[in-house]
Design an enzyme around this catalytic site. Sequence first.
Site, PDB file in Angstrom:
ATOM      1  N   TRP A  99       0.654  -1.546  -0.795  1.00  0.00           N
ATOM      2  CA  TRP A  99      -0.487  -0.039   0.287  1.00  0.00           C
ATOM      3  C   TRP A  99       1.610   1.320   0.726  1.00  0.00           C
ATOM      4  O   TRP A  99       0.642   2.001  -0.807  1.00  0.00           O
ATOM      5  CB  TRP A  99      -1.022   0.050   0.620  1.00  0.00           C
ATOM      6  CG  TRP A  99      -1.797  -1.287   1.661  1.00  0.00           C
ATOM      7  CD1 TRP A  99      -1.680  -2.439   2.082  1.00  0.00           C
ATOM      8  CD2 TRP A  99      -2.418  -1.061  -0.082  1.00  0.00           C
ATOM      9  NE1 TRP A  99      -3.028  -3.043   1.748  1.00  0.00           N
ATOM     10  CE2 TRP A  99      -3.660  -2.565   0.320  1.00  0.00           C
ATOM     11  CE3 TRP A  99      -3.452  -0.852  -1.118  1.00  0.00           C
ATOM     12  CZ2 TRP A  99      -4.467  -3.003  -0.405  1.00  0.00           C
ATOM     13  CZ3 TRP A  99      -4.161  -1.469  -2.007  1.00  0.00           C
ATOM     14  CH2 TRP A  99      -4.597  -2.017  -1.798  1.00  0.00           C
ATOM     15  N   ASP A 166      -1.692   6.674   6.275  1.00  0.00           N
ATOM     16  CA  ASP A 166      -3.217   5.215   6.129  1.00  0.00           C
ATOM     17  C   ASP A 166      -2.877   5.052   7.339  1.00  0.00           C
ATOM     18  O   ASP A 166      -1.838   3.996   7.838  1.00  0.00           O
ATOM     19  CB  ASP A 166      -2.429   5.381   4.841  1.00  0.00           C
ATOM     20  CG  ASP A 166      -3.351   4.288   3.995  1.00  0.00           C
ATOM     21  OD1 ASP A 166      -4.328   3.502   4.932  1.00  0.00           O
ATOM     22  OD2 ASP A 166      -3.112   3.065   3.347  1.00  0.00           O
ATOM     23  N   LYS A 190     -11.981  -1.644   6.950  1.00  0.00           N
ATOM     24  CA  LYS A 190     -10.744  -2.927   7.193  1.00  0.00           C
ATOM     25  C   LYS A 190     -10.875  -2.402   8.592  1.00  0.00           C
ATOM     26  O   LYS A 190     -11.512  -3.790   9.232  1.00  0.00           O
ATOM     27  CB  LYS A 190      -9.339  -2.228   7.354  1.00  0.00           C
ATOM     28  CG  LYS A 190      -9.211  -2.301   5.551  1.00  0.00           C
ATOM     29  CD  LYS A 190      -8.754  -3.668   4.728  1.00  0.00           C
ATOM     30  CE  LYS A 190      -8.416  -3.860   3.670  1.00  0.00           C
ATOM     31  NZ  LYS A 190      -7.897  -2.511   2.886  1.00  0.00           N
TER      32      LYS A 190
HETATM   33  C1  PLP Z   1      -7.080  -2.020   1.948  1.00  0.00           C
HETATM   34  C2  PLP Z   1      -5.796  -0.879   2.170  1.00  0.00           C
HETATM   35  C3  PLP Z   1      -5.512   0.033   1.136  1.00  0.00           C
HETATM   36  C4  PLP Z   1      -6.998   0.269  -0.617  1.00  0.00           C
HETATM   37  O1  PLP Z   1      -7.974   1.011   0.350  1.00  0.00           O
HETATM   38  P1  PLP Z   1      -9.395   0.972  -1.020  1.00  0.00           P
HETATM   39  O2  PLP Z   1     -10.200   1.160  -0.095  1.00  0.00           O
HETATM   40  O3  PLP Z   1      -9.246  -0.559  -1.565  1.00  0.00           O
HETATM   41  O4  PLP Z   1      -8.769   1.330  -1.484  1.00  0.00           O
HETATM   42  C5  PLP Z   1      -5.567   1.042   1.502  1.00  0.00           C
HETATM   43  N1  PLP Z   1      -4.258   0.998   2.274  1.00  0.00           N
HETATM   44  C6  PLP Z   1      -4.587   0.132   3.506  1.00  0.00           C
HETATM   45  C7  PLP Z   1      -2.898  -0.031   4.501  1.00  0.00           C
HETATM   46  C8  PLP Z   1      -5.451  -0.989   3.763  1.00  0.00           C
HETATM   47  O5  PLP Z   1      -5.333  -2.423   3.967  1.00  0.00           O
END
Ligand code: PLP
Length: 353
Positions: A99, A166, A190
């Site tokens: 990511w 993030d 998540k």
């Molecule tokens: C799943 C995830 C993403 C991507 O998320 P989307 O909503 O599918 O774009 C980005 N960063 C992390 C840390 C993730 O676990």
Amino acid sequence: MKKHNFSAGPCILPQEVLEKSAQAVLSFDDGLSLIEISHRSKAFIDVMENASALALELLGLEGKGYKALFLQGGASTQFLAVALNLLEKRAAYLNTGTWSDKAIKEAKLYGDILEVGSSKEANFNYIPKGYKIPTDADYFHCTSNNTIFGTQMKSFPKLDIPLVCDMSSDIFSRTLDFSKFDLIYAGAQKNMGPAGTTLVVVKEEILGKVTRKIPSMMDYKVHADKESMFNTPPVFAVYTSMLTLEWLKSLGGIEAIEKENFKKARLMYSEIDLNPLFKGFAATADRSTMNATFSLTDDKLKVSFDAMWKEAGINGLNGHRSVGGYRASMYNALPLESVATLVDVMSELERKA
Ligand SMILES: *Cc1c(COP(=O)(O)O)cnc(C)c1O
């Protein structure tokens, strides 16, 4: 039998949240469905206000100059929105996994990106330490929890430039001084709700500083000024996220859930370490409390192990293809009992082998 859901995302949500959101789809406001009323109705504006206020309250950021926005396009869209809104010349990024790598790739479209540290050479099984962040960078970006590799940052640098993170896979799971961060984003699916919305928590004073023209849908200031209602928001995802945040608050907030998350992680990792048939993937000091990555020491046991955990009602345990093995995702709504069930299966395999 209710499954033990270890899915990495979209992930397990509290049963009461599923029931209440299902009910709202049938009847929400004066007999009408949540998904067939105007997003500008009082009933939905209350939802949006409540969701934003709860997010800030749980993070301890009320009255500190932050806005909580519920946007669309997933965390992946934030990879470029961050750069569009904050990147003038050069930004610093820490590369701790797939990511982060993708965030770097997108940001490179808009300026110079300095990778201050990377664990790519070790397939991201640890978090780089001792990296230096130039004081003239526009911001520093990191990923708090690496969902695929099962590593998690345990500390964050103190900086004079904006700190952007993030937190898709560990937001609301552990206590941190969130006021150290200037921008936090997280895809809901998540640890907060269904796919379809992304929480962005931004300190308003960092916005409006770049010289480029930002398309409205990518402009945090536009969304902040319009209280996440610049265009039609993803009403179902926002409502369900609000219910999860209410659930979390009723349990005692992040402090309370953190204790449960530590218990689950301790139980999981002690089995991985003590059972000779298993080995962990991530460096011990950097292990994630959310996603435990591990594998069998002898691949010949795979067929029996897979049959055993499926038989026990466990779901979503296969590792991501870039790591292999197994991944047990232990998000907020996963009960300790589910981890205990998995650990029992692992020790049963040892007894039988
Ligand atoms: C799943 C995830 C993403 C991507 O998320 P989307 O909503 O599918 O774009 C980005 N960063 C992390 C840390 C993730 O676990």
